[in-house]
Design a protein around this motif. Sequence first.
Motif: not given
Length: 117
Positions: A8-13, A16-18, A45-50, A80-83
Amino acid sequence: MPGTPPLAAAIRRADGHLKVAVSGEIDILSAPQLQVTLDEALSDGARVVEVDFSGVEFCDCYGLGVLLKARRRAAEQGTALRLVSVTSPLVRRLLRRTGTAATLLGPPGEAGSRTWI
């Protein structure tokens, strides 16, 4: 596989990042679903994705490949993408043994960094 928790995967803002919350197991069957979700997050287009891995119990080399591909795409577009919140001992071992912890978790001292490595 019978008894395997579905991915299961869900995206939320948030702030200021995802944040991409992932749960279940990531393997050859579910890795493509993770790739679709990460592609969608990186298209925002987010600058940071966690990518929150607190609910991930297992990740194999297919899942790792998807994460590295997403990390490369993110770097190319200046994101920036990080776990974060990697709690599974199996996932921790995968990152340690493959030498990918620094790439996927970020530098020591950052929020969500590899303090457990």
